[in-house]
Design a protein around this motif. Sequence first.
Motif, mmCIF file in Angstrom:
data_model
loop_
_atom_site.group_PDB
_atom_site.id
_atom_site.type_symbol
_atom_site.label_atom_id
_atom_site.label_comp_id
_atom_site.label_asym_id
_atom_site.label_seq_id
_atom_site.Cartn_x
_atom_site.Cartn_y
_atom_site.Cartn_z
ATOM 1 N N GLY A 8 0.203 -1.163 0.150
ATOM 2 C CA GLY A 8 -0.042 0.376 -0.156
ATOM 3 C C GLY A 8 1.027 1.370 -0.139
ATOM 4 N N GLY A 11 1.988 2.638 -2.446
ATOM 5 C CA GLY A 11 1.977 3.202 -3.597
ATOM 6 C C GLY A 11 2.595 3.173 -4.769
ATOM 7 N N LYS A 12 2.996 2.112 -4.342
ATOM 8 C CA LYS A 12 3.766 1.479 -5.750
ATOM 9 C C LYS A 12 3.053 1.038 -7.039
ATOM 10 C CE LYS A 12 4.219 -3.079 -4.168
ATOM 11 N NZ LYS A 12 3.577 -2.334 -3.049
ATOM 12 N N THR A 13 1.964 0.622 -6.924
ATOM 13 C CA THR A 13 1.060 0.919 -8.264
ATOM 14 C C THR A 13 0.243 2.271 -9.192
ATOM 15 O OG1 THR A 13 0.021 -1.339 -7.682
ATOM 16 C CG2 THR A 13 -1.089 -0.482 -9.770
ATOM 17 N N THR A 14 -0.239 2.343 -8.029
ATOM 18 C CA THR A 14 -0.617 4.179 -8.441
ATOM 19 C C THR A 14 0.747 5.139 -8.291
ATOM 20 O OG1 THR A 14 -1.346 3.942 -6.598
ATOM 21 C CG2 THR A 14 -1.655 6.496 -7.657
ATOM 22 N N ASP A 67 -3.716 -5.598 -9.851
ATOM 23 C CA ASP A 67 -2.478 -4.440 -10.205
ATOM 24 C C ASP A 67 -2.230 -4.947 -11.913
ATOM 25 O OD1 ASP A 67 -3.136 -3.325 -7.781
ATOM 26 O OD2 ASP A 67 -0.913 -4.064 -7.191
ATOM 27 N N ARG A 84 -4.848 -2.920 -13.482
ATOM 28 C CA ARG A 84 -4.927 -1.547 -13.418
ATOM 29 C C ARG A 84 -3.795 -0.914 -15.241
ATOM 30 N NH1 ARG A 84 -3.698 -0.700 -7.469
ATOM 31 N NH2 ARG A 84 -3.175 1.460 -7.964
ATOM 32 N N GLU A 125 7.099 -4.641 -10.170
ATOM 33 C CA GLU A 125 6.570 -4.547 -8.712
ATOM 34 C C GLU A 125 6.567 -5.629 -7.657
ATOM 35 O OE1 GLU A 125 2.357 -2.331 -8.333
ATOM 36 O OE2 GLU A 125 2.193 -3.091 -6.701
ATOM 37 N N LYS A 141 3.706 9.542 -1.256
ATOM 38 C CA LYS A 141 2.453 10.620 -0.531
ATOM 39 C C LYS A 141 3.097 11.499 -0.141
ATOM 40 C CE LYS A 141 0.293 5.984 0.071
ATOM 41 N NZ LYS A 141 -0.466 5.060 0.447
ATOM 42 N N ASP A 169 2.206 14.712 -0.621
ATOM 43 C CA ASP A 169 1.109 15.214 -0.319
ATOM 44 C C ASP A 169 -0.459 15.341 1.267
ATOM 45 O OD1 ASP A 169 -1.418 13.607 -0.726
ATOM 46 O OD2 ASP A 169 0.199 12.220 -1.651
ATOM 47 N N ALA A 192 1.929 10.325 -5.866
ATOM 48 C CA ALA A 192 1.599 9.786 -6.596
ATOM 49 C C ALA A 192 0.317 10.793 -7.261
ATOM 50 C CB ALA A 192 1.548 8.060 -6.822
ATOM 51 N N THR A 193 -0.475 11.108 -6.040
ATOM 52 C CA THR A 193 -1.176 12.059 -6.677
ATOM 53 C C THR A 193 -1.078 13.443 -7.285
ATOM 54 O OG1 THR A 193 -1.295 12.703 -4.234
ATOM 55 C CG2 THR A 193 -3.417 10.616 -5.081
#
Lengths: 113, 276
Positions: free
Chosen positions: B90, B92-95, B122, B125, B167, B215, B217, B247-248
């Motif tokens: 969780g 944020g690897k895939t994001t 994943d 995605r 990943e 993350k 942000d 990533a966001t």
Amino acid sequence: MHEMSLAEGVLQLIEDAARDQGFNSVRTVWLEIGQMSSVEPEAMRFCFDAVTRDSIAEGAILEIIDTPGTGWCMACALTVPMQARYDPCPRCGSYQVQATGGTEMRVKELEVD
Amino acid sequence: MCTTCGCGSGETRVEGEAHDHDHAHAFKPLLGQGQLHYGLAHRQAPGMSQGRMVRIEQDILAKNNSYAAANRRCFADRGIFALNLVSSPGSGKTTLLVRTILALKGGLPLAVIEGDQQTSQDAERIRTTGAQAVQINTGRGCHLDAHMVGHAMEKLELPDAGVLMIENVGNLVCPAAFDLGEAHKVAILSVTEGEDKPIKYPDMFAAASLMLLNKCDLLPYLDFDVDQAIAYARCINPRLEVIRTSATSGEGMDDWLAWIMRGAATARGQGATGRG
Ligand SMILES: Nc1nc2c(ncn2[C@@H]2O[C@H](COP(=O)(O)OP(=O)(O)OP(=O)(O)O)[C@@H](O)[C@H]2O)c(=O)[nH]1
Ligand SMILES: [Mg+2]
Ligand SMILES: [Zn+2]
Ligand SMILES: [Zn+2]
């Protein structure tokens, strides 16, 4: 960590040796496990028994030789004893210590029939 | 595809296909009739002759390391830049990957190998971006190994001089020990995990070349001490490079993309020399 896959690695090495050297069963397996290798000997024993069930090494005795951790301290220019991989030098407190011994995880020898 | 090995292991699934191998049982018949099996106590039995001694002297990870070396040769010959993304679940690897692929689009050929214990979510995605992805499900396995990656490569049509993103299974412990043949491990640490992770799980940060502090942000809402986290990581690995990302919001993406481009250019150069 991941002793299960490490135990599978041990079994693969045994099976390769059996193919090359022609033996049918294994009595004893000697492993060399360094104190800084992050392998838990007890977890390794448990996983070895599980992984070798129904294999050529089923029931084999696992002998674990543990080798002490040592490192080279750049500041002291000496080999010093180490408990854990990223510990500071026990003499001078410097973190510039390169692990030199006790990180191995090796299959040393087998006793076979 | 560079190697053929004709076997697989255990519960691993590459794109849902079981990949059985029977070598664990290959010698069983030899143990059959007429062969006494003494079990645990046999060595102490009085009067028993000693067995034959066989020297092995091999690292327990020797098998994985030889598959990794084969992958690495394949990547080098083809000028492929391969990265192994490692982190706890969780982070944020895939994001990050999705955002990276969208940003690189058209620039570099890129493919992804996704490792998770279960599901192909994943990989799906990743495919929504138009990039190729292969899902490996490790079952109980807590990390990818080099053998799985070699087989996953067979399913990808990655052009020479491309980028391969692997990943790994979300796990801060085991993937550190298993070389996949990558050029670099990239550790992703998200700021919600706490700044002490590099010293609690040092192997991962010692094995990585780059840490993405993801993350970012969320920093205004947290007590996370960025400088302390980086100091802890560099205490374990003085050469570790660090990029702060989100990533966001997209923070740090330019630095990350530039890092990938530099690595890809180097790999391409080596591949050209090798092929030349
Ligand atoms: N605020 C914020 N959320 C993020 C960021 N990156 C990822 N997330 C969120 O974090 C959650 C997990 O992200 P994933 O990309 O699935 O993480 P992962 O590392 O691939 O997870 P596993 O594959 O399960 O280990 C999702 O809800 C993402 O939307 C980020 O930079 N900022
Ligand atoms: Mg993921
Ligand atoms: Zn594990
Ligand atoms: Zn010292």
